[in-house]
Write an enzyme that holds these catalytic residues in place. Structure first.
Site, PDB file in Angstrom:
ATOM      1  CE  LYS A   1     -23.234  39.144  -9.186  1.00 39.93           C
ATOM      2  NZ  LYS A   1     -22.185  39.308 -10.037  1.00 39.93           N
TER       3      LYS A   1
ATOM      4  CG  PHE B   1     -14.418  40.194 -12.386  1.00 44.05           C
ATOM      5  CD1 PHE B   1     -14.708  39.183 -11.358  1.00 44.05           C
ATOM      6  CD2 PHE B   1     -13.292  40.128 -13.136  1.00 44.05           C
ATOM      7  CE1 PHE B   1     -13.570  38.325 -11.042  1.00 44.05           C
ATOM      8  CE2 PHE B   1     -12.435  39.255 -12.976  1.00 44.05           C
ATOM      9  CZ  PHE B   1     -12.541  38.209 -11.861  1.00 44.05           C
TER      10      PHE B   1
ATOM     11  CB  SER C   1     -23.290  36.194  -5.555  1.00 41.29           C
ATOM     12  OG  SER C   1     -23.481  36.505  -4.018  1.00 41.29           O
TER      13      SER C   1
ATOM     14  CE1 TYR D   1     -24.036  40.957  -6.192  1.00 42.14           C
ATOM     15  CE2 TYR D   1     -24.350  39.924  -4.259  1.00 42.14           C
ATOM     16  CZ  TYR D   1     -23.846  40.155  -5.437  1.00 42.14           C
ATOM     17  OH  TYR D   1     -22.508  39.577  -5.428  1.00 42.14           O
TER      18      TYR D   1
ATOM     19  CG  ASP E   1     -27.895  41.425   5.516  1.00 40.06           C
ATOM     20  OD1 ASP E   1     -27.586  41.259   4.471  1.00 40.06           O
ATOM     21  OD2 ASP E   1     -27.604  42.225   6.579  1.00 40.06           O
TER      22      ASP E   1
ATOM     23  CE1 TYR F   1      -9.900  43.003  -2.251  1.00 47.78           C
ATOM     24  CE2 TYR F   1     -11.988  42.043  -2.183  1.00 47.78           C
ATOM     25  CZ  TYR F   1     -10.670  41.966  -1.500  1.00 47.78           C
ATOM     26  OH  TYR F   1     -10.180  41.456  -0.628  1.00 47.78           O
TER      27      TYR F   1
ATOM     28  NE  ARG G   1     -26.510  44.906   5.989  1.00 43.24           N
ATOM     29  CZ  ARG G   1     -25.519  44.994   5.427  1.00 43.24           C
ATOM     30  NH1 ARG G   1     -24.845  45.852   4.950  1.00 43.24           N
ATOM     31  NH2 ARG G   1     -24.687  43.567   5.314  1.00 43.24           N
TER      32      ARG G   1
ATOM     33  CG  ASN H   1     -19.003  36.805   2.581  1.00 40.21           C
ATOM     34  OD1 ASN H   1     -19.950  37.826   2.166  1.00 40.21           O
ATOM     35  ND2 ASN H   1     -19.601  35.768   2.628  1.00 40.21           N
TER      36      ASN H   1
END
Length: 335
Positions: free
Chosen positions: A151, A79, A123, A147, A292, A11, A289, A177
């Site tokens: 990073k 990426f 990120s 995740y 988060d 993306y 979750r 985001n």
């Protein structure tokens, strides 16, 4: 410059490639685990040119060495990486194997080919639970999920590699985001399976392809109880990558935030998409979750000064462009 984009058909990668191809010679390198050849065809339609494409895993050091040398690559834009917070909690080994090991394999290939300029996609998750908002680059790091930790590990590794060797020129772009699609409407975020990200999921609900949007938690300490995030138009983000290439030609740097600097809740986003689509979007609350955080949005003053960059596209553009893309790219999907 000769620029290698890893995960070019993802993306963010293909949106960045659209801009880079107007001023640089771009080579694409992608395993295509979450993308398709159709993307390459649409990119050629937008840019008016075919771009060299090599199918390969970023962990294949020998293939990378030969390819970097063959195309005389000056700078790599990395990426390639798995990027879903929830999935990373369930499959941490996959995230460390792909993200961290991928970086470990890429660096010696770059050094061997004497192309030691790298723009790394990091990120905002590296900051972990915010101690203050807005988040600037001085905020302590401490990711809350695999995740983000993958990073952060890479950021720390890149710093260790560059410190003793001035030949390395690196920038870690910590973006927030990304949402929205290219103005052509030909390429956009269209993941296979159930989308992990908010925008494509609510777009599929609006299109009638999914019954409802899952909202994880309604009791965060935010204005409406739902999580708050910084949403940036993907084309603003990609312009940051273009600016980073010019930045690396003159100097080097480490972490630079790319965000819009505003926070919107999940409920804000759903209501705004209802206005853009003219449709009601049912949603259902679930438990929080793991991994988060309640709120996360940026301070991007460093990017403004160092890269001469800003994020001018409004939230409305993010919704309308996504909805146009969704309407023209409907898939047969079941909830």
């Amino acid at each position: 410059m000769n620029v290698l984009l890893t995960s070019r058909t993802g993306y963010i990668g293909y949106h960045t490639g659209v801009l880079l191809q107007s001023g640089h010679r771009v080579v694409l390198y992608d395993y295509q685990s979450n993308s398709s050849d159709e993307v390459l065809e649409k990119l050629a339609q937008i840019t008016g040119q075919q771009t060299p494409f090599i199918k390969g895993d970023v962990r294949d050091t020998e293939l990378l060495k030969s390819m970097l040398a063959a195309y005389h690559i000056d700078v790599v834009v990395r990426f390639a990486g798995l990027k879903a917070v929830g999935e990373s909690v369930e499959k941490p080994v996959d995230y460390y194997a792909n993200n961290v090991q991928g970086a470990i394999c890429l660096l010696p290939a770059m050094k061997s080919a004497r192309g030691q300029a790298l723009v790394f996609s990091s990120s905002a998750t590296v900051y972990g639970e915010p101690r203050y908002l807005r988040l600037d680059e001085s905020h302590p790091t401490g990711a809350t999920n695999p995740y983000g930790r993958s990073k952060l590990h890479i950021e720390e590794m890149l710093s260790d590699v560059a410190t003793p060797d001035p030949a390395w020129r690196m920038a870690c772009l910590c973006y927030f985001n990304p949402v929205g699609v290219h103005e052509s409407g030909l390429v956009g975020e269209n993941p296979s399976g159930v989308p992990n990200n908010l925008m494509p999921h609510i777009a599929q609900v609006a299109a009638g392809q999914r019954a409802e949007r899952s909202v994880f938690c309604d009791d965060y300490p935010t204005a409406d109880g739902t999580g708050v995030k910084d949403y940036i138009h993907v084309m603003d983000l990609t312009e940051g990558y273009v600016a980073a290439l010019a930045f690396l030609s003159q100097t080097t740097g480490h972490a630079i935030n790319l965000g819009a600097g505003k926070g919107y809740s999940v409920r804000d986003m759903i209501r705004a998409f209802e206005r853009a689509s003219g449709r009601q979007l049912p949603y259902k609350f679930f438990a929080r979750r793991a991994g988060d955080v309640a709120a996360c949005y940026s301070d991007s003053q460093k990017a403004s000064k160092a890269l001469n960059w800003r994020a001018p596209r409004a939230l409305g553009n993010m919704y309308t462009s996504t909805w146009r893309f969704q309407q023209s790219h409907r898939l047969s999907i079941t909830s």
